[in-house]
Design an enzyme around this catalytic site. Structure first.
Site, PDB file in Angstrom:
ATOM      1  N   CYS A   1       3.174  85.169  14.220  1.00 38.28           N
ATOM      2  CA  CYS A   1       2.940  85.023  15.656  1.00 38.28           C
ATOM      3  C   CYS A   1       2.122  83.760  15.903  1.00 38.28           C
ATOM      4  O   CYS A   1       1.163  83.475  15.190  1.00 38.28           O
ATOM      5  CB  CYS A   1       2.195  86.189  16.284  1.00 38.28           C
ATOM      6  SG  CYS A   1       3.064  87.741  16.201  1.00 38.28           S
TER       7      CYS A   1
ATOM      8  N   ASN B   1      -2.227  87.903  17.797  1.00 36.77           N
ATOM      9  CA  ASN B   1      -1.644  87.773  16.466  1.00 36.77           C
ATOM     10  C   ASN B   1      -2.491  88.615  15.531  1.00 36.77           C
ATOM     11  O   ASN B   1      -3.709  88.452  15.491  1.00 36.77           O
ATOM     12  CB  ASN B   1      -1.651  86.300  16.038  1.00 36.77           C
ATOM     13  CG  ASN B   1      -1.344  86.122  14.558  1.00 36.77           C
ATOM     14  OD1 ASN B   1      -0.606  86.916  13.978  1.00 36.77           O
ATOM     15  ND2 ASN B   1      -1.925  85.104  13.954  1.00 36.77           N
ATOM     16  N   GLY B   2      -1.846  89.547  14.810  1.00 37.27           N
ATOM     17  CA  GLY B   2      -2.590  90.420  13.907  1.00 37.27           C
ATOM     18  C   GLY B   2      -2.098  91.844  14.074  1.00 37.27           C
ATOM     19  O   GLY B   2      -1.019  92.078  14.620  1.00 37.27           O
TER      20      GLY B   2
ATOM     21  N   GLU C   1      10.609  79.328  -8.594  1.00 44.25           N
ATOM     22  CA  GLU C   1      10.477  78.606  -7.329  1.00 44.25           C
ATOM     23  C   GLU C   1      11.850  78.157  -6.799  1.00 44.25           C
ATOM     24  O   GLU C   1      12.127  78.249  -5.603  1.00 44.25           O
ATOM     25  CB  GLU C   1       9.533  77.404  -7.527  1.00 44.25           C
ATOM     26  CG  GLU C   1       9.373  76.485  -6.337  1.00 44.25           C
ATOM     27  CD  GLU C   1       8.857  77.157  -5.072  1.00 44.25           C
ATOM     28  OE1 GLU C   1       8.445  78.323  -5.119  1.00 44.25           O
ATOM     29  OE2 GLU C   1       8.905  76.508  -4.018  1.00 44.25           O
TER      30      GLU C   1
ATOM     31  N   LYS D   1      13.370  79.321  -3.224  1.00 48.96           N
ATOM     32  CA  LYS D   1      13.781  78.369  -2.178  1.00 48.96           C
ATOM     33  C   LYS D   1      15.159  78.733  -1.654  1.00 48.96           C
ATOM     34  O   LYS D   1      15.385  78.762  -0.460  1.00 48.96           O
ATOM     35  CB  LYS D   1      13.843  76.932  -2.723  1.00 48.96           C
ATOM     36  CG  LYS D   1      12.614  76.093  -2.814  1.00 48.96           C
ATOM     37  CD  LYS D   1      11.807  75.837  -1.591  1.00 48.96           C
ATOM     38  CE  LYS D   1      10.977  76.998  -1.182  1.00 48.96           C
ATOM     39  NZ  LYS D   1       9.613  77.049  -1.576  1.00 48.96           N
TER      40      LYS D   1
ATOM     41  N   HIS E   1      17.559  89.936 -22.881  1.00 47.62           N
ATOM     42  CA  HIS E   1      16.947  91.275 -22.826  1.00 47.62           C
ATOM     43  C   HIS E   1      17.437  92.076 -21.629  1.00 47.62           C
ATOM     44  O   HIS E   1      16.815  93.055 -21.243  1.00 47.62           O
ATOM     45  CB  HIS E   1      15.419  91.143 -22.811  1.00 47.62           C
ATOM     46  CG  HIS E   1      14.895  90.493 -24.054  1.00 47.62           C
ATOM     47  ND1 HIS E   1      14.855  91.133 -25.272  1.00 47.62           N
ATOM     48  CD2 HIS E   1      14.435  89.234 -24.279  1.00 47.62           C
ATOM     49  CE1 HIS E   1      14.378  90.311 -26.190  1.00 47.62           C
ATOM     50  NE2 HIS E   1      14.115  89.137 -25.617  1.00 47.62           N
TER      51      HIS E   1
ATOM     52  N   LYS F   1       5.958  81.364   8.719  1.00 43.73           N
ATOM     53  CA  LYS F   1       5.287  80.414   7.836  1.00 43.73           C
ATOM     54  C   LYS F   1       4.009  80.978   7.212  1.00 43.73           C
ATOM     55  O   LYS F   1       3.859  80.959   6.002  1.00 43.73           O
ATOM     56  CB  LYS F   1       4.986  79.133   8.622  1.00 43.73           C
ATOM     57  CG  LYS F   1       4.277  78.063   7.826  1.00 43.73           C
ATOM     58  CD  LYS F   1       5.218  77.415   6.836  1.00 43.73           C
ATOM     59  CE  LYS F   1       4.546  76.339   6.022  1.00 43.73           C
ATOM     60  NZ  LYS F   1       5.355  76.052   4.816  1.00 43.73           N
TER      61      LYS F   1
HETATM   62  O1  M6R Z   1       0.015  79.499   3.042  1.00 42.42           O
HETATM   63  P1  M6R Z   1       0.187  80.031   1.650  1.00 42.42           P
HETATM   64  O2  M6R Z   1       0.399  78.973   0.647  1.00 42.42           O
HETATM   65  O3  M6R Z   1      -0.901  80.988   1.254  1.00 42.42           O
HETATM   66  O4  M6R Z   1       1.537  80.881   1.728  1.00 42.42           O
HETATM   67  C1  M6R Z   1       1.978  81.625   0.638  1.00 42.42           C
HETATM   68  C2  M6R Z   1       3.420  82.062   0.817  1.00 42.42           C
HETATM   69  O5  M6R Z   1       3.557  82.864   1.954  1.00 42.42           O
HETATM   70  C3  M6R Z   1       4.379  80.869   0.931  1.00 42.42           C
HETATM   71  O6  M6R Z   1       4.279  80.020  -0.162  1.00 42.42           O
HETATM   72  C4  M6R Z   1       5.839  81.358   1.055  1.00 42.42           C
HETATM   73  O7  M6R Z   1       6.237  81.996  -0.107  1.00 42.42           O
HETATM   74  C5  M6R Z   1       6.735  80.170   1.378  1.00 42.42           C
HETATM   75  N1  M6R Z   1       7.486  80.446   2.569  1.00 42.42           N
HETATM   76  C6  M6R Z   1       7.692  79.850   0.299  1.00 42.42           C
HETATM   77  O8  M6R Z   1       8.512  78.760   0.602  1.00 42.42           O
END
Ligand code: M6R
Length: 612
Positions: free
Chosen positions: A2, A100-101, A484, A488, A508, A607
């Site tokens: 949010c 937000n929360g 990673e 992605k 395994h 995000k």
């Molecule tokens: O803001 P942060 O680095 O603590 O966020 C951690 C994860 O939420 C963040 O890296 C998430 O996995 C990304 N969307 C990955 O691309």
């Protein structure tokens, strides 16, 4: 999760708020809303779906006024719908709230307010705040009613409130959810995040948990929940507005991928002197690191992509600094009952500095007497402020949900930290140390070189865009790269299932799934386990898997093991996760693009994850 905005000023409020919301949409995009105060009272517009629906609604029926609130939602309580969209209002539509929360005790509060005759419209936890303030304002001035209401809330909040009864003020407060105040010329803002307001001001006041703000056009008056005044001057942020715009790229993700050489250079700036062979930190960081005990144990906590950076850090720190390192998902660490003491340093890695689980892990570490060192991208964020020392990554604002430049800068910061500790503890031969310091200085140039491979990577992505299952495999430093790369792809292309594994682990279990044509991305860059990786590739090819191999430039033998080959500049293994990240990010981007995915705003994600 949010995005919230509050604005008071001279201009027409709706344009300013919608512009700020457009820069916060990465925090959530299930629905959006705006409330503006004018001579007719409060006018509210809300729409289900992305911000553009709200913009359309405001275009059709414009809103006039010089004070208001905005919200872009990532649903927690109550499905995404117009009725559940913020702002939420009290019974008489005179108070509006954005939040937000999570208000954890909203159910008993709602029950009480229903008994007192309040009528609720939504299924959200947030609506209780509007009714609670309405109820308390029957007996108290509005500011006091707001404060008393906050004292009753359990859980996390960044909240802003306007009332038709106080037409020159916006009220805001935070507890475990981010909220900053922006101070402009004759105007002032609340915002979840700095990029929202960069176009209007770079003067920002960071708030602490438990602080309440009364905002007028002249700026903020901050008090504690108990009403004690707090003095805090605005700080000027270094980010500029261009860094929060797409700058001609179709998506923020692609722009941020291309910013990596510069971001890494900024992260190294003034900290690395390859000519003299030195790693230099500021006094606070030096004092912290120099004070670590000989038997110090490191525990890295983080989430998602930052967790993968932490895994790379484990290889680096154990191999070069010879320190014991555990790496934990912050969401597990906080509930695991970890054994911490004053000889433990918890390293929290986070782009936003606001991730709820990482923040909770930091607090737990401090309660148990451990020290906290943060690797963080956002100055003034909750984790940066809670830590004993901070090594900032200077990646600039990262807007795309998929983390790219923050990741490579986190790995860069871990490389700096490792080299500093390795030298300090005399755990590394001088010649090797010098080679690594020089190698680190070369990384930005080599990242640019890796980016030049974009057309070739795009062609490989086109070849595999129709596949629906991928494995990603790597060993040692590039086992985290495999995790990673898979994250992605599945993050931005929800049509695809992608799984990262340690290449040696395939036999395994997971190898049973390999069928003809199943794409497997191998990271087979130059390393001491190169030959082992080749064996793993052959095990897969024997089962007719289709191998996309990321290898070092100049590798003459790899061609015969690869169905599709992507090369990156040859480096020491220590830097190879940064090199591998570039094609992995571009590959995910172009596969998602070919599938028509919403790359910057993938479904169900946001995000910063500021709720549990
Ligand atoms: O803001 P942060 O680095 O603590 O966020 C951690 C994860 O939420 C963040 O890296 C998430 O996995 C990304 N969307 C990955 O691309």
């Amino acid at each position: 999760m949010c995005g919230i905005v509050g604005y008071i000023g001279k201009g027409q409020v709706s344009g300013v708020i919608l512009d700020a919301l457009s820069r916060l949409e990465y925090r959530g995009y299930d629905s959006a809303g705006i409330a503006v105060l004018n001579s007719r009272g409060l006018e509210v517009r809300r729409r289900m779906g992305k911000l553009k629906e709200l913009v359309k609604a405001v275009d059709e029926r414009p809103l006039k006024g010089t004070l208001g609130l905005g919200h872009t939602r990532w649903a927690t309580h109550g499905e995404p719908s117009e009725i559940n969209a913020h702002p939420h209002t009290d019974c008489h539509g005179r108070i509006a709230v954005v939040h937000n929360g999570i208000v954890e005790n909203y159910a008993p509060l709602k029950e009480r307010l229903l008994k007192q005759g309040h009528a609720f419209r939504s299924k959200t936890d947030t609506e209780v705040i509007a009714h609670l303030v309405e109820e308390l304002a029957k007996q108290h001035p509005l500011e006091e009613a707001f404060r008393l209401a906050l004292k009753e809330l359990r859980g996390s909040y960044a909240v802003c409130l306007v009332s038709a009864d106080e037409p020159r003020r916006i009220f805001g407060a935070r507890n475990a959810s981010p909220l900053v105040v922006g101070v402009g010329k004759g105007e002032a803002f609340f915002a979840s995040d700095v990029p929202a307001i960069l176009a209007r001001t770079r003067r920002v006041v960071y708030l602490n948990d438990g602080e309440v703000v009364t905002l007028g056009p002249e700026g903020p008056r901050i008090t504690t929940l108990a009403g004690r005044p707090v003095r805090r001057k605005p700080t000027t942020v270094t980010w500029d507005v261009a860094s929060a715009r797409k700058g001609g790229f179709p998506h923020f993700m692609l722009k941020e991928i291309h910013e990596q050489a510069g971001a890494i250079e900024q992260t190294l700036f003034n900290r690395l002197d390859p000519a003299k062979g030195r790693v230099i930190f500021d006094r606070r960081t030096r004092r912290f690191l120099d004070g670590l005990s000989p038997q110090e144990k490191l525990v890295i906590i983080s989430c998602g992509t930052a967790y993968h950076a932490g895994l790379v850090g484990q290889y680096m720190l154990e191999e070069m600094a010879h320190m014991p390192v555990d790496v934990d998902l912050a969401s597990e660490f906080r509930y695991r009952g970890p054994m911490l003491d004053r000889y433990t340093t918890v390293i929290a890695i986070t782009q936003s500095g606001e991730t709820a689980d990482t923040l909770a892990g930091v607090r737990l570490a401090k309660e148990q007497g451990a020290k906290v060192f943060a690797i963080c991208n956002v100055m003034g964020s909750s984790i940066a402020r809670a830590a004993d020392a901070v090594l900032y990554t200077h990646a600039g604002p990262e807007i795309a949900v998929a983390s790219t430049k923050a990741y490579t800068c986190q790995v860069t910061a871990l490389a700096l930290l490792t080299l500093y500790l390795a030298r300090k503890r005399q755990r590394i031969p001088t010649a090797q140390w010098k080679r690594l310091v020089q190698g680190l200085g070369d990384v930005p140039r080599l990242v640019d070189q890796a980016l030049a491979g974009e057309p070739a990577i795009k062609a490989v992505a086109a070849k595999y865009a129709a596949a629906r299952n991928f494995y990603y495999l790597g060993r040692r430093y590039n086992f985290p790269s495999a995790l990673e790369g898979a994250l992605k792809l599945k993050e931005i292309c929800p049509l695809i299932h992608a799984e990262g594994y340690a290449a040696g682990e395939m036999k395994h279990g997971p190898i049973s799934l390999i069928r003809k044509g199943w794409p497997i991305v191998f990271i087979a860059t130059h390393s001491p386990v190169y030959e082992k990786v080749i064996s793993n590739i052959e095990e897969v090819r024997a089962r007719h898997g289709d191998c996309i191999v990321i290898a070092s430039e100049g590798d003459a033998t790899i061609k015969r093991h690869a169905d599709s080959l992507i090369t990156v500049p040859k480096t020491e293994e220590f830097f190879s996760p940064i090199m591998a990240a570039i094609p992995l990010q571009l590959f995910a981007y172009y596969v998602a693009d070919a599938n028509g995915c919403d790359i910057d705003q993938p479904p169900n994600l946001a995000k910063s994850v500021t709720v549990e």
